[in-house]
Design an enzyme around this catalytic site. Structure first.
Site, PDB file in Angstrom:
ATOM      1  CB  CYS A 152      -0.750   0.011   1.242  1.00 47.81           C
ATOM      2  SG  CYS A 152      -1.900   1.616   1.174  1.00 47.81           S
ATOM      3  N   GLY A 201     -10.174  -4.144 -10.597  1.00 51.79           N
ATOM      4  CA  GLY A 201     -10.178  -2.821  -9.599  1.00 51.79           C
ATOM      5  C   GLY A 201     -10.990  -1.774 -10.033  1.00 51.79           C
TER       6      GLY A 201
HETATM    7  C1  LIG Z   1      -9.542   3.434  -4.101  1.00 45.83           C
HETATM    8  C2  LIG Z   1      -8.540   2.391  -4.226  1.00 45.83           C
HETATM    9  C3  LIG Z   1      -8.504   1.714  -3.096  1.00 45.83           C
HETATM   10  C4  LIG Z   1      -7.684   0.684  -3.043  1.00 45.83           C
HETATM   11  N1  LIG Z   1      -7.235   0.020  -2.039  1.00 45.83           N
HETATM   12  C5  LIG Z   1      -6.630  -1.272  -1.791  1.00 45.83           C
HETATM   13  C6  LIG Z   1      -6.166  -1.807  -0.479  1.00 45.83           C
HETATM   14  O1  LIG Z   1      -7.042  -1.588   0.437  1.00 45.83           O
HETATM   15  N2  LIG Z   1      -5.428  -2.995  -0.390  1.00 45.83           N
HETATM   16  C7  LIG Z   1      -4.818  -3.261  -1.626  1.00 45.83           C
HETATM   17  O2  LIG Z   1      -4.127  -4.237  -1.433  1.00 45.83           O
HETATM   18  N3  LIG Z   1      -4.812  -2.580  -2.790  1.00 45.83           N
HETATM   19  C8  LIG Z   1      -5.893  -1.463  -2.829  1.00 45.83           C
HETATM   20  N4  LIG Z   1      -5.986  -0.996  -4.158  1.00 45.83           N
HETATM   21  C9  LIG Z   1      -5.143  -1.141  -5.388  1.00 45.83           C
HETATM   22  C10 LIG Z   1      -6.123  -2.413  -6.241  1.00 45.83           C
HETATM   23  O3  LIG Z   1      -6.533  -3.440  -5.632  1.00 45.83           O
HETATM   24  C11 LIG Z   1      -5.341  -2.649  -7.274  1.00 45.83           C
HETATM   25  O4  LIG Z   1      -4.176  -3.268  -7.054  1.00 45.83           O
HETATM   26  C12 LIG Z   1      -5.009  -1.565  -8.293  1.00 45.83           C
HETATM   27  O5  LIG Z   1      -5.819  -0.444  -8.321  1.00 45.83           O
HETATM   28  C13 LIG Z   1      -4.644  -2.001  -9.721  1.00 45.83           C
HETATM   29  O6  LIG Z   1      -5.581  -2.494 -10.493  1.00 45.83           O
HETATM   30  P1  LIG Z   1      -6.632  -1.587 -11.139  1.00 45.83           P
HETATM   31  O7  LIG Z   1      -6.087  -0.833 -12.151  1.00 45.83           O
HETATM   32  O8  LIG Z   1      -7.840  -2.836 -11.710  1.00 45.83           O
HETATM   33  O9  LIG Z   1      -7.419  -0.791 -10.074  1.00 45.83           O
HETATM   34  C14 LIG Z   1      -6.860   0.161  -4.108  1.00 45.83           C
HETATM   35  C15 LIG Z   1      -7.063   0.819  -5.496  1.00 45.83           C
HETATM   36  C16 LIG Z   1      -7.874   1.788  -5.462  1.00 45.83           C
HETATM   37  C17 LIG Z   1      -8.162   2.517  -6.794  1.00 45.83           C
END
Ligand SMILES: Cc1cc2nc3c(=O)[nH]c(=O)nc-3n(C[C@H](O)[C@H](O)[C@H](O)COP(=O)(O)O)c2cc1C
Ligand SMILES: Cc1cc2nc3c(=O)[nH]c(=O)nc-3n(C[C@H](O)[C@H](O)[C@H](O)COP(=O)(O)OP(=O)(O)OC[C@H]3O[C@@H](n4cnc5c(N)ncnc54)[C@H](O)[C@@H]3O)c2cc1C
Ligand code: FES
Lengths: 304, 259
Positions: free
Chosen positions: A130, A265
């Site tokens: 994170c 995500g």
């Molecule tokens: C608003 C938001 C909150 C997120 N919170 C977490 C989290 O609590 N724990 C985590 O491992 N990843 C978190 N992520 C990361 C996502 O799980 C993912 O790894 C990342 O966004 C890349 O994938 P995507 O492009 O499909 O969103 C978060 C992403 C976003 C956009």
């Protein structure tokens, strides 16, 4: 209908499509839009031992083909999860995975022990990536010794499938993946968000209260794809790929690169029905390519 | 009330003034119940360079024709492109979202104050609040007469008052300078407001001082609009709350505004 099921260690996922942590709440928040039992799994919002308020507003900046977030692991803590959320989800037929966070190794271990007591949580995703918290978080995921230390400690108390979520904010992600594999991780998931920044030129101020935040969405997809490919070459354990998946074709690209499953995500923000559309799209693809089993597709990239 | 993602058909796009448009959208099936203060999250596909949906409050609902309308003010790229959509175009919308204004008591005397794009939920509330129009006072503020929209379709819902910063319509100044506002504020049972932050904060301050119930509708930046991203939070007396699900309407007593 092809067989879409896939295994991580001995855990069966009915299909390879999961929702990514922090983008689907605890599942309940998207239940109006999708039948959760049609998903391979739901990775729930990052959880910590204690309640966290998260960072100050503003926490979001839209960017070309993506967004920055600086939520900072806002959550009500594990006690609240066990008391108020777990009872509502435990009978839904999918794999609910807790995204485990800590600022010290002891916190990761203690939280894992609490989750271990929950029968209907079949796996955890250890978040060592994170970018939005001051202590712990990504710090564990950017060097081999610290990643090894936290995985070793958690592995010692947890025998169910252990997925470790990797940070892309490193020079060599394959090395980190090998390091966590060596300590007994059952799978790696990648990528978490890329550290980024947005500035409002008119006011000459940073857009986010934390100045920097995590970049997600289609903007990161080519880099995420490259990293999944590199990691899949480097480790024997199954890889879960994510980063900017907006349709079934994107998901299939990750699978061709070597991912055994994918997480959706940010795409959920644009269309909360996307995860089930991706399941259907993967099925169509297998039919069109005369494959009976999803497993044939994993890592089947044709080079040369 | 179940939220859904639906492809709606734009059946009308009317320019109301230099930067405000009314868009009427029609659903293929029965509409869910929609309350004043609730909003919809619109995908503006034609604006290819924007990524996220854009939230807009509901201006009016016609259940019989399965339509609802939005009042769209041009602010940046997304809203500009949205106002170029033509009848027949399909638009993906997630709705209904958020919690609206609380229902007034039948004997209440209420003051609805709208500014900028915050006019939409106030007009909707004036229509469906179910009060005797004598007890509904609607105060709308804008920079100049050219920035006000025609509210004649709503004129029977209550008594309208206007302010403009240049005095070209109604009284000169901000809504909080209006003579009715200054003399009658404490006679209202409830004040509802939506508009620029500075306006809502000034009203909240006066309402708190006068001890009058006051609800404000916030417009925090949103990524999802349905409670999963936790980006839209507002600090409240019980910690961070999501504007998109716990709001957008909040009682000022819940907020931690320095007023
Ligand atoms: C608003 C938001 C909150 C997120 N919170 C977490 C989290 O609590 N724990 C985590 O491992 N990843 C978190 N992520 C990361 C996502 O799980 C993912 O790894 C990342 O966004 C890349 O994938 P995507 O492009 O499909 O969103 C978060 C992403 C976003 C956009
Ligand atoms: C609950 C709610 C109800 C709203 N109701 C109305 C309405 O009835 N009529 C109306 O004209 N406008 C309304 N707005 C504001 C509207 O969402 C913004 O004007 C619009 O998003 C601007 O997009 P843009 O691409 O044109 O501007 P941009 O160039 O992207 O941004 C200009 C400004 O718009 C605002 N904005 C941009 N993106 C978002 C976002 N994702 N969420 C919230 N605000 C954003 C910000 O203040 C930003 O500084 C509402 C906002 C919210 C949160
Ligand atoms: S906008 Fe995503 S939680 Fe409110």
């Amino acid at each position: 209908m092809a067989d879409l099921s896939v295994k991580i260690k001995d855990l069966v996922f009915k299909n390879p499509v999961l929702t990514a942590s922090g983008t689907c709440g605890f599942g309940e928040e998207i239940a109006d839009f999708v039948d959760l039992s049609e998903l391979g799994g739901v990775v729930m919002k990052g959880t910590t031992l204690k309640h966290r308020e998260g960072n100050n507003y503003p926490r979001m900046a839209e960017t070309p083909s993506g967004m920055l977030n600086a939520v900072g692991l806002q959550n009500k803590g594990v006690d609240n999860f066990i008391r108020n959320i777990y009872p509502n989800i435990k009978d839904i037929e999918t794999n609910f995975i807790v995204n485990v966070n800590g600022s010290t190794i002891e916190e990761y271990v203690e939280l894992t022990e609490r989750i271990n007591e929950l029968d209907k949580i079949p796996a955890i995703e250890l978040n060592i990536s994170c970018p939005n918290v001051k202590e712990g978080g990504m710090a564990f995921g950017v060097s081999c010794p610290s990643a090894e230390a936290v995985v070793r400690a958690v592995r010692a108390v947890y025998s169910k499938p252990l997925i470790v979520k990797l940070s892309p904010n490193v020079t060599n992600i394959a090395e980190i993946a090998r390091a966590v594999e060596s300590q007994g991780a059952d799978s790696v998931s990648l990528v978490n968000t890329f550290l980024g920044m947005a500035i409002d030129a008119e006011s000459r101020k940073p857009v986010l209260s934390t100045i920097t935040g995590g970049l997600s969405g289609p903007a990161i997809k080519p880099i995420a794809l490259r990293m999944v490919w590199q990691v899949a070459q480097a480790v024997k354990i199954p890889v879960i790929g994510m980063g900017g998946i907006m349709n079934a074709t994107d998901a299939i690209e990750f699978i061709l690169a070597g991912a055994s499953a994918v997480q959706i995500g940010t795409g959920i923000f644009i269309d909360p029905t996307l995860p089930v559309q991706v399941v259907a799209g993967i099925n169509d693809y297998l039919d069109r390519h005369n494959m009976n089993s999803f497993n044939e597709l994993i890592g089947s990239l044709q080079i040369g | 009330m179940k939220k859904t993602v639906q492809e709606l058909v734009l059946i009308e796009n009317t320019q109301l003034n230099h930067d405000n448009f009314r868009l009427v959208l029609q659903a293929g099936s029965e509409l869910p119940e929609i309350f004043p203060g609730q909003f919809v999250n619109v995908e503006i596909k034609k604006a290819t360079e924007i990524f996220l949906r854009r939230p807009f409050s509901v201006l009016d609902v016609d259940y019989q024709n399965r339509t609802f309308s939005l009042l769209v003010k041009i602010l940046g790229r997304g809203s500009r492109v949205l106002t170029t959509y033509q009848p027949g175009d399909k638009i993906s919308v997630i709705y209904p979202l958020g919690k609206g204004f609380s229902q007034p008591e039948t004997t209440d005397k209420v003051l609805l104050i709208g500014g900028g794009s915050g006019v939409a939920p106030m007009l909707f509330l004036s229509k469906v609040c179910g009060l005797n129009p004598e007890n509904v006072h609607i105060l709308l503020g804008a920079r100049s007469i050219a920035d006000h929209v025609d509210v004649s379709a709503y004129q029977h819902n209550g008594k309208f008052y206007f302010t403009t910063e240049d005095g070209s319509l109604g009284e000169k100044g901000f809504v909080t300078n209006h003579s009715m506002y200054k003399s009658e504020l404490s006679t209202f049972n409830k004040i509802y407001t939506c508009g620029p932050d500075a306006m809502m904060k000034a009203i909240a301050k006066d309402a708190a001082k006068a001890g009058v119930f006051c609800e404000v509708s916030l417009e925090n930046m949103m990524a999802c609009g349905f409670g999963v991203c936790l980006c839209c939070v507002e600090k409240t007396t019980s910690g961070h709350k999501c504007v998109c699900t716990d709001g957008p309407v909040f009682n000022i007593k819940e907020l931690t505004w320095q007023i």
